[in-house]
Scaffold this motif. Sequence first.
Motif, PDB file in Angstrom:
ATOM      1  N   UNK A 146      12.044  -4.957  -3.583  1.00 30.43           N
ATOM      2  CA  UNK A 146      12.135  -4.747  -5.027  1.00 30.43           C
ATOM      3  C   UNK A 146      10.859  -5.014  -5.790  1.00 30.43           C
ATOM      4  N   UNK A 147       9.771  -5.481  -5.121  1.00 35.26           N
ATOM      5  CA  UNK A 147       8.502  -5.689  -5.811  1.00 35.26           C
ATOM      6  C   UNK A 147       7.301  -5.490  -4.899  1.00 35.26           C
ATOM      7  N   UNK A 148       7.287  -6.158  -3.736  1.00 35.40           N
ATOM      8  CA  UNK A 148       6.099  -6.109  -2.885  1.00 35.40           C
ATOM      9  C   UNK A 148       5.799  -4.682  -2.424  1.00 35.40           C
ATOM     10  N   UNK A 149       6.801  -3.988  -1.896  1.00 36.82           N
ATOM     11  CA  UNK A 149       6.531  -2.654  -1.359  1.00 36.82           C
ATOM     12  C   UNK A 149       6.032  -1.678  -2.423  1.00 36.82           C
ATOM     13  N   UNK A 150       6.700  -1.553  -3.588  1.00 37.42           N
ATOM     14  CA  UNK A 150       6.148  -0.632  -4.590  1.00 37.42           C
ATOM     15  C   UNK A 150       4.758  -1.044  -5.083  1.00 37.42           C
ATOM     16  N   UNK A 151       4.488  -2.364  -5.106  1.00 36.46           N
ATOM     17  CA  UNK A 151       3.147  -2.815  -5.490  1.00 36.46           C
ATOM     18  C   UNK A 151       2.128  -2.412  -4.436  1.00 36.46           C
ATOM     19  N   UNK A 152       2.543  -2.448  -3.164  1.00 30.46           N
ATOM     20  CA  UNK A 152       1.683  -1.998  -2.072  1.00 30.46           C
ATOM     21  C   UNK A 152       1.388  -0.501  -2.201  1.00 30.46           C
ATOM     22  N   UNK A 153       2.419   0.290  -2.521  1.00 31.36           N
ATOM     23  CA  UNK A 153       2.196   1.723  -2.723  1.00 31.36           C
ATOM     24  C   UNK A 153       1.173   1.966  -3.827  1.00 31.36           C
ATOM     25  N   UNK A 154       1.261   1.179  -4.876  1.00 28.09           N
ATOM     26  CA  UNK A 154       0.312   1.319  -5.987  1.00 28.09           C
ATOM     27  C   UNK A 154      -1.094   0.922  -5.553  1.00 28.09           C
ATOM     28  N   UNK A 155      -1.197  -0.147  -4.759  1.00 30.22           N
ATOM     29  CA  UNK A 155      -2.509  -0.585  -4.286  1.00 30.22           C
ATOM     30  C   UNK A 155      -3.161   0.497  -3.434  1.00 30.22           C
ATOM     31  N   UNK A 156      -2.347   1.222  -2.658  1.00 26.42           N
ATOM     32  CA  UNK A 156      -2.882   2.322  -1.856  1.00 26.42           C
ATOM     33  C   UNK A 156      -3.436   3.430  -2.746  1.00 26.42           C
ATOM     34  N   UNK A 157      -2.957   3.484  -3.976  1.00 28.34           N
ATOM     35  CA  UNK A 157      -3.433   4.470  -4.946  1.00 28.34           C
ATOM     36  C   UNK A 157      -4.495   3.883  -5.881  1.00 28.34           C
ATOM     37  N   UNK A 158      -4.953   2.653  -5.536  1.00 21.61           N
ATOM     38  CA  UNK A 158      -5.905   1.936  -6.383  1.00 21.61           C
ATOM     39  C   UNK A 158      -5.332   1.692  -7.777  1.00 21.61           C
ATOM     40  N   UNK A 159      -4.057   1.308  -7.814  1.00 18.89           N
ATOM     41  CA  UNK A 159      -3.370   1.035  -9.075  1.00 18.89           C
ATOM     42  C   UNK A 159      -2.640  -0.295  -8.986  1.00 18.89           C
ATOM     43  N   UNK A 160      -2.238  -0.795 -10.127  1.00 19.46           N
ATOM     44  CA  UNK A 160      -1.393  -1.982 -10.229  1.00 19.46           C
ATOM     45  C   UNK A 160      -0.194  -1.619 -11.094  1.00 19.46           C
ATOM     46  N   UNK A 161       0.862  -2.420 -11.091  1.00 24.76           N
ATOM     47  CA  UNK A 161       1.982  -2.129 -11.990  1.00 24.76           C
ATOM     48  C   UNK A 161       1.538  -2.018 -13.450  1.00 24.76           C
ATOM     49  N   UNK A 162       0.580  -2.870 -13.827  1.00 23.70           N
ATOM     50  CA  UNK A 162       0.100  -2.865 -15.209  1.00 23.70           C
ATOM     51  C   UNK A 162      -0.646  -1.584 -15.555  1.00 23.70           C
ATOM     52  N   UNK A 163      -1.409  -1.059 -14.595  1.00 30.06           N
ATOM     53  CA  UNK A 163      -2.199   0.147 -14.881  1.00 30.06           C
ATOM     54  C   UNK A 163      -1.401   1.436 -14.690  1.00 30.06           C
ATOM     55  N   UNK A 164      -0.351   1.397 -13.872  1.00 30.86           N
ATOM     56  CA  UNK A 164       0.366   2.617 -13.514  1.00 30.86           C
ATOM     57  C   UNK A 164       1.573   2.882 -14.406  1.00 30.86           C
ATOM     58  N   UNK A 165       2.358   1.849 -14.661  1.00 28.28           N
ATOM     59  CA  UNK A 165       3.578   2.042 -15.456  1.00 28.28           C
ATOM     60  C   UNK A 165       3.307   1.810 -16.943  1.00 28.28           C
ATOM     61  N   UNK A 166       4.078   2.482 -17.758  1.00 29.59           N
ATOM     62  CA  UNK A 166       3.997   2.239 -19.200  1.00 29.59           C
ATOM     63  C   UNK A 166       4.542   0.855 -19.520  1.00 29.59           C
ATOM     64  N   UNK A 167       5.632   0.494 -18.849  1.00 31.54           N
ATOM     65  CA  UNK A 167       6.186  -0.861 -18.943  1.00 31.54           C
ATOM     66  C   UNK A 167       7.097  -1.086 -17.746  1.00 31.54           C
TER      67      UNK A 167
END
Length: 570
Positions: A146-167
């Motif tokens: 519920x958090x680590x895996x989607x954050x990992x997917x974002x890191x692979x895209x050079x993103x973070x939850x803060x930079x990728x999602x609106x909220x």
Amino acid sequence: MSLQRYLLCALLTALFSAGVTQASEKKIRAGVASMITPVSAVRYYQQVVDYIGEKIGSSAEMVHRTTYDEIDVLLEQGEVDLAFICSSPYVLNNEKFGVELLVAPQVENKVEYHSYIIVHKDSEVDSFKDLRGSSFAFVDPKSNTGKLYPTYLLARMDQTPESFFNNFIYSYSHNKSVEIVAKNRAEGAAVDSIVYDFMVASKSPYIEQTKIIHRSPPFGIPPVVVPPTTSTFLKESLRQIFLTMHEDEDGKKILSSMRIDKFVQVPDTNYDTIRAMRAFIKNNTIARNNNSIPENDDADTENETIWIGVLPKDNPIIAYERYQPLVNYLTEATGIQTELHLEKTYKEVVNSLGKGKINFALLGPLTYLDARKRFDASPIAKSRTSRGESFFRSVIVTDTERNLDEISQLVNKKFAFSALWSTSGNLIPRYMLAWSGIHLDDLLEYQHYNYHDTVAKKVISREFDAGALRLSAAERYLPYGLKIIAVSDPIPTGPVVVSPHTPYATMRKFQKALLAIAESEEGRAILKKLDPDLQGGFVAASDADYSQIRQMINDVPKTCGKGCHPQVSF
């Protein structure tokens, strides 16, 4: 049945019976986090807890908490005897304070599960990357699926939850995350496959309003764990109850209602993929801060040079003699060029590790705690001594011609310590002196020297009345007039520590090589060439191994009574 076998069986039966008797004297407390909704948690997990209490012959209580963090605190403080936790908190807690795997559920013949990325059934989004700029529901900051895996997917895209999602929000329940998406309160969510599939089977109305757009690779299933404070007897009793639960009519009924086949034992390696994700996210964050983002976590290491640092306990010539055989072995075992790197001070070794100048370091307990606090460096193995022990000792020595036989005689004497950051040459000897009522201002004079050999020579030459160093170093000088007058309690051997800048894949290669060195004749021959404190090979290490040393150094300013120690804490 032979007499020997009979006696062994009798002994095991007696031990198990003693464990049950011991367990029945106290209430069994089981921690449960809200992996599913609180109502369902009470309904299903309470049945398991009651079953355990009945089988073990003791009252049992379910300690329910909303977040994983709350359960982690209970585990670390020993306030629960076992807990049902997520896979990611297990990895964290295992490293931090030594929480142990007890058993894991087997669901549909598998001990694996997945993270599902879901959206509303009417959404036009059909891939995770299309959720950019949307709202998202995580489950818990420590949740794997519920958090680590989607954050990992974002890191692979050079993103973070803060930079990728609106909220984004935290629901603190996989069920709740599904409901939130179903009601269009968030455009996407990451949830546990087991919970989602359970909701499908139970025909939850919220499931009908969602769809899965991404399935993760398999992860080790959320386990049942015990803290280090749980006694061996109780731990083994609990394990047997879980492992045989499916063979009991009442137990099987409970498992069936939870859609669990049975509980089984699983290896710690089932959770290595979670460790890999955590390491990638950490390294990606460091690289981003340094404006150098790695493209992936499987970078080719053929042309890479790995640097290993050691504490300057010995002069450089001796250091090379004692550690170069190990470095050569690691080059051959990993296929990665490995070199020895020497610094002049203990602090410089830790700083180089933290900055990534060196990839690994053989540290002492005290320098490890410093590296852990300042750089979040992790232990990957610890050594065994030539005696096969995973601990060593500090000694206080004098020369054979002096009429000194115990520590209390060192008042107004000249004393030589090893380096300031040496566990065996400074921290522990200070405690040994203090326990005998001697503080630094009770000494006539004291000095610190980088090398343990220097301390020995200063005492033998009679420049100092006494000194402190590690036992293995002192033993080399006993034939030359050194005399041991006090020996410390066991001290955990120092760990091999990895820099946070070192890729996870590289760390695993070196960790496996270290743990395997004593398994072959060739490896054992190499070990004989090393420092005596390394000659028994290596075993797995965790931060929990050094909790007592951490407490000792944290207590020094309070217990000294003289106010002469710095106000530092680990």
